[in-house]
Design a protein around this motif. Structure first.
Motif, PDB file in Angstrom:
ATOM      1  N   GLN A   1      -2.885   6.447 -10.244  1.00 42.27           N
ATOM      2  CA  GLN A   1      -3.310   7.889 -10.153  1.00 42.27           C
ATOM      3  C   GLN A   1      -4.700   7.941 -10.267  1.00 42.27           C
TER       4      GLN A   1
ATOM      5  N   THR B   1       0.820  -1.167   0.026  1.00 38.60           N
ATOM      6  CA  THR B   1       0.177   0.103  -0.127  1.00 38.60           C
ATOM      7  C   THR B   1       0.853   1.362   0.061  1.00 38.60           C
ATOM      8  N   GLU B   2       1.967   1.244   0.737  1.00 40.76           N
ATOM      9  CA  GLU B   2       2.832   2.382   0.888  1.00 40.76           C
ATOM     10  C   GLU B   2       3.303   2.515  -0.483  1.00 40.76           C
ATOM     11  N   ASP B   3       4.037   1.752  -1.257  1.00 41.48           N
ATOM     12  CA  ASP B   3       4.510   1.872  -2.373  1.00 41.48           C
ATOM     13  C   ASP B   3       3.355   2.387  -3.487  1.00 41.48           C
TER      14      ASP B   3
ATOM     15  N   ASN C   1      -7.274   8.257  -6.879  1.00 43.27           N
ATOM     16  CA  ASN C   1      -7.845   9.533  -6.669  1.00 43.27           C
ATOM     17  C   ASN C   1      -9.194   9.603  -7.513  1.00 43.27           C
TER      18      ASN C   1
ATOM     19  N   MET D   1       0.904   4.038  -2.980  1.00 39.78           N
ATOM     20  CA  MET D   1       0.242   5.383  -2.609  1.00 39.78           C
ATOM     21  C   MET D   1       1.379   6.244  -3.216  1.00 39.78           C
ATOM     22  N   LYS D   2       2.586   6.176  -3.325  1.00 41.46           N
ATOM     23  CA  LYS D   2       3.674   6.984  -3.739  1.00 41.46           C
ATOM     24  C   LYS D   2       3.752   6.849  -5.433  1.00 41.46           C
ATOM     25  N   SER D   3       3.179   5.920  -5.753  1.00 38.46           N
ATOM     26  CA  SER D   3       3.555   5.535  -7.521  1.00 38.46           C
ATOM     27  C   SER D   3       2.803   6.513  -8.215  1.00 38.46           C
ATOM     28  N   SER D   4       3.453   6.885  -9.351  1.00 36.74           N
ATOM     29  CA  SER D   4       2.914   7.943 -10.296  1.00 36.74           C
ATOM     30  C   SER D   4       2.391   7.197 -11.465  1.00 36.74           C
TER      31      SER D   4
END
Ligand code: ATP
Length: 277
Positions: free
Chosen positions: A245, A233-235, A249, A237-240
């Motif tokens: 995205q 989940t952490e990775d 979102n 959340m940071k993924s572009s």
């Protein structure tokens, strides 16, 4: 709380090259996916991608057209009915539509799988029911009828029933749907708490990105028959990644198409015109 995860252990569920077709439409086309023991894994993706279908394939309710689905090392689609029945006792399921039996009270609803699947004496059934209801905070509701419960309470009683037989894994299909923010918060915490306290493995299918991401250790995003992204989940959340995205979102534009798969629009209009002539 003591974390009982052995990260070196084999995954509890191992899916390889899964292919499943409805009519001519491939729902899954070469999906690989692991559910790690002791973790909370979320399966996300746009509506109609096949998330519920995936849970039904894992539970052996339907069979894949190709590929492997292993639970605890056993090939689910190849199991005899008897073995499948035994295996299902080790998988709790909490479906959105998994309503309680309306003409019996909370106690009897939770006792139902114990009476159905075991020969335990009634005294022990009672102790177990009390224990499960205590775990979901509803021991005090033992004598209520389902009609006397709020939606959130009913979901928690269904959860107590789903853990009655001490499953190894519990699968949640849209557990938060129709809940007010407070019951939703309580359910979110409960799913995580039960996972860790009972040494469970949890799989959550949900559209509620924020709530699910708050408790998931690992997320798979499915779209158009494939796993398009996966990671902690952490990775994620940071993924572009545009998939992440768009999905995380709730963006209307992105790689996920708005339209259900359809023939070319021009061709369809021309064909329609020709049919009318
Ligand atoms: N019994 C069925 N017969 C034929 N098609 C089905 C059946 N069940 C589901 N489908 C189709 O399979 C696809 C996947 O359905 P599924 O319910 O697994 O999607 P989902 O990702 O869980 O959707 P949602 O997020 O909207 O609940 C959909 O296109 C649906 O129309």
């Amino acid at each position: 709380m003591q974390n009982r995860i052995d990260i070196n252990a084999d995954p509890l569920v191992e899916i390889r090259n899964l292919r499943f077709v409805r009519g001519k439409r491939p729902i899954f086309d070469g999906v690989d996916l692991d559910i790690q023991r002791g973790k909370v894994t979320a399966i996300m993706g746009p509506s109609g991608t096949g998330k519920t279908t995936l849970l039904r394939l894992i539970g052996g309710q339907i069979r894949p057209h190709q590929g492997s689905i292993k639970f605890c090392g056993e090939e689910v689609p190849s199991l005899s009915l008897r073995r499948l029945y035994q295996l299902r006792k080790r998988m709790g399921m909490l479906f959105q539509s998994g309503a309680l039996l309306t003409d019996i009270n909370v106690f009897d609803n939770v006792a139902f799988p114990l009476r159905e699947h075991t020969d335990l004496p009634e005294r022990m059934v009672r102790d177990l029911v009390l224990m499960k209801l205590q775990a979901v905070g509803l021991r005090g509701a033992i004598d209520l009828m389902p009609s006397e419960l709020s939606g959130g309470m009913a979901r928690r009683v269904a959860l107590a029933r789903a853990i009655a037989l001490d499953p190894m894994m519990i699968m949640y299909d849209e557990p938060f749907t129709g809940q007010d923010p407070i019951s939703m918060g309580a359910l979110v915490q409960l799913i995580r708490l039960l996972n860790d306290a009972l040494g469970l493995t949890s799989v959550i299918v949900s559209h509620d990105v924020k709530e699910t991401a708050a408790i998931a250790d690992y997320i798979y995003i499915l779209s158009q028959g494939k796993v398009v992204e996966h990671g902690s989940t952490e990775d994620l959340m940071k993924s572009s990644s545009p998939w992440v995205q768009q999905f995380m979102n709730g963006l209307p534009d992105g790689p996920v198409p708005f339209h259900y798969q359809a023939p070319d629009y021009q061709d369809d209009l021309i064909n329609l015109g020709m049919e009318k002539e």
